[in-house]
Every structure is written in structure tokens, then in C-alpha cells.
Design a protein around this motif. Structure first.
Motif, PDB file in Angstrom:
ATOM      1  N   TYR A   1       0.844  -1.200   0.000  1.00 20.87           N
ATOM      2  CA  TYR A   1       0.000   0.000   0.000  1.00 20.87           C
ATOM      3  C   TYR A   1       0.882   1.255   0.000  1.00 20.87           C
ATOM      4  O   TYR A   1       0.647   2.193  -0.762  1.00 20.87           O
ATOM      5  CB  TYR A   1      -0.901  -0.026   1.235  1.00 20.87           C
ATOM      6  CG  TYR A   1      -1.616   1.266   1.547  1.00 20.87           C
ATOM      7  CD1 TYR A   1      -2.820   1.589   0.921  1.00 20.87           C
ATOM      8  CD2 TYR A   1      -1.104   2.156   2.489  1.00 20.87           C
ATOM      9  CE1 TYR A   1      -3.487   2.774   1.232  1.00 20.87           C
ATOM     10  CE2 TYR A   1      -1.765   3.332   2.795  1.00 20.87           C
ATOM     11  CZ  TYR A   1      -2.956   3.643   2.172  1.00 20.87           C
ATOM     12  OH  TYR A   1      -3.608   4.800   2.477  1.00 20.87           O
ATOM     13  N   TYR A   2       1.904   1.267   0.844  1.00 19.44           N
ATOM     14  CA  TYR A   2       2.811   2.408   0.937  1.00 19.44           C
ATOM     15  C   TYR A   2       3.509   2.665  -0.406  1.00 19.44           C
ATOM     16  O   TYR A   2       3.622   3.817  -0.841  1.00 19.44           O
ATOM     17  CB  TYR A   2       3.842   2.183   2.046  1.00 19.44           C
ATOM     18  CG  TYR A   2       4.865   3.276   2.128  1.00 19.44           C
ATOM     19  CD1 TYR A   2       4.539   4.504   2.691  1.00 19.44           C
ATOM     20  CD2 TYR A   2       6.146   3.096   1.620  1.00 19.44           C
ATOM     21  CE1 TYR A   2       5.478   5.525   2.750  1.00 19.44           C
ATOM     22  CE2 TYR A   2       7.085   4.105   1.686  1.00 19.44           C
ATOM     23  CZ  TYR A   2       6.742   5.321   2.248  1.00 19.44           C
ATOM     24  OH  TYR A   2       7.673   6.328   2.300  1.00 19.44           O
ATOM     25  N   LEU A   3       3.960   1.599  -1.049  1.00 15.36           N
ATOM     26  CA  LEU A   3       4.595   1.775  -2.357  1.00 15.36           C
ATOM     27  C   LEU A   3       3.596   2.333  -3.367  1.00 15.36           C
ATOM     28  O   LEU A   3       3.955   3.153  -4.215  1.00 15.36           O
ATOM     29  CB  LEU A   3       5.192   0.458  -2.849  1.00 15.36           C
ATOM     30  CG  LEU A   3       6.395  -0.047  -2.048  1.00 15.36           C
ATOM     31  CD1 LEU A   3       6.795  -1.443  -2.511  1.00 15.36           C
ATOM     32  CD2 LEU A   3       7.565   0.915  -2.145  1.00 15.36           C
ATOM     33  N   GLY A   4       2.333   1.911  -3.252  1.00 10.94           N
ATOM     34  CA  GLY A   4       1.292   2.470  -4.107  1.00 10.94           C
ATOM     35  C   GLY A   4       1.095   3.959  -3.875  1.00 10.94           C
ATOM     36  O   GLY A   4       0.876   4.723  -4.810  1.00 10.94           O
ATOM     37  N   LEU A   5       1.176   4.365  -2.610  1.00  8.23           N
ATOM     38  CA  LEU A   5       1.057   5.795  -2.293  1.00  8.23           C
ATOM     39  C   LEU A   5       2.145   6.621  -2.982  1.00  8.23           C
ATOM     40  O   LEU A   5       1.933   7.790  -3.309  1.00  8.23           O
ATOM     41  CB  LEU A   5       1.185   6.022  -0.778  1.00  8.23           C
ATOM     42  CG  LEU A   5      -0.020   5.723   0.093  1.00  8.23           C
ATOM     43  CD1 LEU A   5       0.353   5.890   1.567  1.00  8.23           C
ATOM     44  CD2 LEU A   5      -1.193   6.615  -0.260  1.00  8.23           C
ATOM     45  N   LYS A   6       3.292   6.015  -3.192  1.00 10.53           N
ATOM     46  CA  LYS A   6       4.425   6.717  -3.803  1.00 10.53           C
ATOM     47  C   LYS A   6       4.259   6.885  -5.310  1.00 10.53           C
ATOM     48  O   LYS A   6       5.016   7.603  -5.941  1.00 10.53           O
ATOM     49  CB  LYS A   6       5.738   5.995  -3.489  1.00 10.53           C
ATOM     50  CG  LYS A   6       6.088   6.024  -2.021  1.00 10.53           C
ATOM     51  CD  LYS A   6       6.300   7.450  -1.595  1.00 10.53           C
ATOM     52  CE  LYS A   6       6.564   7.611  -0.140  1.00 10.53           C
ATOM     53  NZ  LYS A   6       6.620   8.998   0.272  1.00 10.53           N
TER      54      LYS A   6
ATOM     55  N   PRO B   1      -7.617   6.530   2.401  1.00 15.95           N
ATOM     56  CA  PRO B   1      -7.138   6.769   3.772  1.00 15.95           C
ATOM     57  C   PRO B   1      -6.732   5.455   4.452  1.00 15.95           C
ATOM     58  O   PRO B   1      -7.442   4.447   4.357  1.00 15.95           O
ATOM     59  CB  PRO B   1      -8.339   7.405   4.469  1.00 15.95           C
ATOM     60  CG  PRO B   1      -9.111   8.053   3.364  1.00 15.95           C
ATOM     61  CD  PRO B   1      -8.940   7.130   2.175  1.00 15.95           C
ATOM     62  N   PHE B   2      -5.606   5.502   5.141  1.00 19.21           N
ATOM     63  CA  PHE B   2      -5.047   4.296   5.748  1.00 19.21           C
ATOM     64  C   PHE B   2      -5.998   3.654   6.757  1.00 19.21           C
ATOM     65  O   PHE B   2      -6.041   2.436   6.878  1.00 19.21           O
ATOM     66  CB  PHE B   2      -3.694   4.602   6.411  1.00 19.21           C
ATOM     67  CG  PHE B   2      -3.035   3.380   6.967  1.00 19.21           C
ATOM     68  CD1 PHE B   2      -2.479   2.432   6.122  1.00 19.21           C
ATOM     69  CD2 PHE B   2      -2.993   3.156   8.339  1.00 19.21           C
ATOM     70  CE1 PHE B   2      -1.892   1.290   6.629  1.00 19.21           C
ATOM     71  CE2 PHE B   2      -2.401   2.023   8.853  1.00 19.21           C
ATOM     72  CZ  PHE B   2      -1.848   1.082   7.999  1.00 19.21           C
TER      73      PHE B   2
ATOM     74  N   VAL C   1      -2.299  -6.698  -5.974  1.00 24.41           N
ATOM     75  CA  VAL C   1      -2.553  -5.575  -6.874  1.00 24.41           C
ATOM     76  C   VAL C   1      -3.624  -4.651  -6.279  1.00 24.41           C
ATOM     77  O   VAL C   1      -3.538  -3.433  -6.405  1.00 24.41           O
ATOM     78  CB  VAL C   1      -2.942  -6.077  -8.282  1.00 24.41           C
ATOM     79  CG1 VAL C   1      -3.169  -4.910  -9.220  1.00 24.41           C
ATOM     80  CG2 VAL C   1      -1.848  -6.982  -8.841  1.00 24.41           C
ATOM     81  N   ILE C   2      -4.603  -5.239  -5.600  1.00 25.44           N
ATOM     82  CA  ILE C   2      -5.639  -4.414  -4.962  1.00 25.44           C
ATOM     83  C   ILE C   2      -5.021  -3.502  -3.906  1.00 25.44           C
ATOM     84  O   ILE C   2      -5.387  -2.328  -3.805  1.00 25.44           O
ATOM     85  CB  ILE C   2      -6.748  -5.291  -4.348  1.00 25.44           C
ATOM     86  CG1 ILE C   2      -7.549  -5.993  -5.443  1.00 25.44           C
ATOM     87  CG2 ILE C   2      -7.685  -4.455  -3.479  1.00 25.44           C
ATOM     88  CD1 ILE C   2      -8.519  -7.049  -4.929  1.00 25.44           C
ATOM     89  N   THR C   3      -4.051  -4.011  -3.138  1.00 21.87           N
ATOM     90  CA  THR C   3      -3.410  -3.156  -2.128  1.00 21.87           C
ATOM     91  C   THR C   3      -2.603  -2.044  -2.794  1.00 21.87           C
ATOM     92  O   THR C   3      -2.564  -0.928  -2.288  1.00 21.87           O
ATOM     93  CB  THR C   3      -2.525  -3.968  -1.170  1.00 21.87           C
ATOM     94  OG1 THR C   3      -1.514  -4.649  -1.888  1.00 21.87           O
ATOM     95  CG2 THR C   3      -3.335  -4.957  -0.370  1.00 21.87           C
ATOM     96  N   MET C   4      -1.992  -2.354  -3.933  1.00 21.21           N
ATOM     97  CA  MET C   4      -1.264  -1.320  -4.677  1.00 21.21           C
ATOM     98  C   MET C   4      -2.222  -0.224  -5.125  1.00 21.21           C
ATOM     99  O   MET C   4      -1.933   0.965  -4.993  1.00 21.21           O
ATOM    100  CB  MET C   4      -0.615  -1.913  -5.935  1.00 21.21           C
ATOM    101  CG  MET C   4       0.566  -2.756  -5.722  1.00 21.21           C
ATOM    102  SD  MET C   4       1.110  -3.337  -7.353  1.00 21.21           S
ATOM    103  CE  MET C   4       1.754  -4.919  -6.899  1.00 21.21           C
ATOM    104  N   VAL C   5      -3.350  -0.653  -5.683  1.00 16.95           N
ATOM    105  CA  VAL C   5      -4.337   0.293  -6.199  1.00 16.95           C
ATOM    106  C   VAL C   5      -4.884   1.163  -5.073  1.00 16.95           C
ATOM    107  O   VAL C   5      -5.083   2.369  -5.247  1.00 16.95           O
ATOM    108  CB  VAL C   5      -5.472  -0.451  -6.934  1.00 16.95           C
ATOM    109  CG1 VAL C   5      -6.636   0.465  -7.253  1.00 16.95           C
ATOM    110  CG2 VAL C   5      -4.929  -1.070  -8.224  1.00 16.95           C
ATOM    111  N   ALA C   6      -5.126   0.581  -3.901  1.00 14.08           N
ATOM    112  CA  ALA C   6      -5.608   1.373  -2.757  1.00 14.08           C
ATOM    113  C   ALA C   6      -4.616   2.486  -2.432  1.00 14.08           C
ATOM    114  O   ALA C   6      -5.012   3.615  -2.141  1.00 14.08           O
ATOM    115  CB  ALA C   6      -5.827   0.479  -1.547  1.00 14.08           C
ATOM    116  N   GLY C   7      -3.335   2.181  -2.524  1.00 15.67           N
ATOM    117  CA  GLY C   7      -2.314   3.208  -2.308  1.00 15.67           C
ATOM    118  C   GLY C   7      -2.307   4.235  -3.425  1.00 15.67           C
ATOM    119  O   GLY C   7      -2.262   5.438  -3.176  1.00 15.67           O
TER     120      GLY C   7
END
Length: 154
Positions: free
Chosen positions: A68-73, A126-127, A115-121
Motif C-alpha cells: 500500500y505504501y509503495l502504491g502511495l508513492k 485513507p489508511f 494488486v488491490i493493495t497497490m491500487v488502494a495506495g
């Protein structure tokens, strides 16, 4: 063969929870790993089923938080560190937009969960929402595996 089995049993007994945590963490990243077999083995070895579920859930949840964090980036960071297939990323984005927050309950599903966690980021979800839904999904999965293992082992 018997010596190898005894060594494996000893290794599980000595480092079972640590091994489970690390494997569960890694399994919730883009690595093609699964932790279910180790959960089953630990329960058959007499480990506390609730502790096994909580360790696996915690490791898997924290691995998802990393993704998720990497997705945020943003996409460049994701492509650099995880190299998600673009078609899976686009499909997951559409799925996430269509079904929203509840999509995160399915982050345990092999092939699409990471991939879903990436997309959420990427979507800057919101975390607090991310964490509740992902933890519940992961816990449900591991609880089901542990329950079925304990049920069929008696």
C-alpha cells in the motif's frame, strides 16, 4: 529421510511463529508465496490455533501495508520495486472503482490481492479504511484455514 523429518519438526517447533510471520509477510507482497501450508503444519504440530491465526494475520497485514505504501508513492515507484503487470493494475483499478472499499476484503485472493493493495495506495485511500478492511479480510482467511485444519485433525 527420518532424520530430515526430525530436523524439520525441530525447526518448526523452535522457530514456528517467526517463520510464519516472515512467510506471511512475504506472501502479501508481489512474491508468489503462500503461508497456508505452514499454518496447517503448525496446527498439526500442536501450536495454538488462535496464536497461529494472529501471527499469520499480522505478518500478512504488514506486508500489505508495505505494498500500500509503495502504491502511495505512485506508479514509477511501483514499477521500479514491484513491476506489476499493467493489465492487472488497470483491471484492479476498475474493480476498485466499481466496488470501492469492500474490494479490500479480497486482498487475500492469490493473483489479485497484492494488486488491490497497490491500487488502494495509488488511489490515496485513507489508511484507516485500508487497515480495517484488509485486516478483517486477512483474519477471515486465516481463521477459516485454522478452523478447518483443527476440525479435520480431530
Amino acid at each position: 529421510m527420518i532424520i530430515m523429518l526430525e530436523a524439520l519438526t525441530s525447526f518448526l517447533a523452535d522457530y514456528g511463529y517467526l517463520n510464519l510471520f516472515v512467510l506471511s509477510f512475504l506472501a502479501s507482497t508481489i512474491l508468489p508465496l503462500g503461508s497456508e501450508a505452514l499454518i496447517i503444519a503448525l496446527i498439526y504440530q500442536g501450536f495454538n490455533p488462535f496464536a497461529v491465526v494472529m501471527v499469520a494475520t499480522s505478518g500478512n497485514f504488514l506486508g500489505s501495508c508495505t505494498t500500500y505504501y509503495l502504491g502511495l508513492k505512485g506508479r514509477p515507484v511501483l514499477e521500479k520495486y514491484l513491476s506489476p503487470p499493467p493489465e492487472k493494475l488497470e483491471k484492479s483499478e476498475k474493480f476498485f472503482k466499481k466496488y470501492g472499499l469492500y474490494t479490500l476484503l479480497f486482498t487475500w485472493v492469490p493473483g489479485i490481492g497484492d494488486v488491490i493493495t497497490m491500487v488502494a495506495g495509488l488511489m490515496k485511500l485513507p489508511f484507516r479504511y485500508f487497515s480495517v478492511m484488509v485486516f478483517l479480510g486477512k483474519f477471515g482467511r486465516y481463521f477459516a484455514v485454522a478452523y478447518l485444519t483443527a476440525f479435520f485433525s480431530n
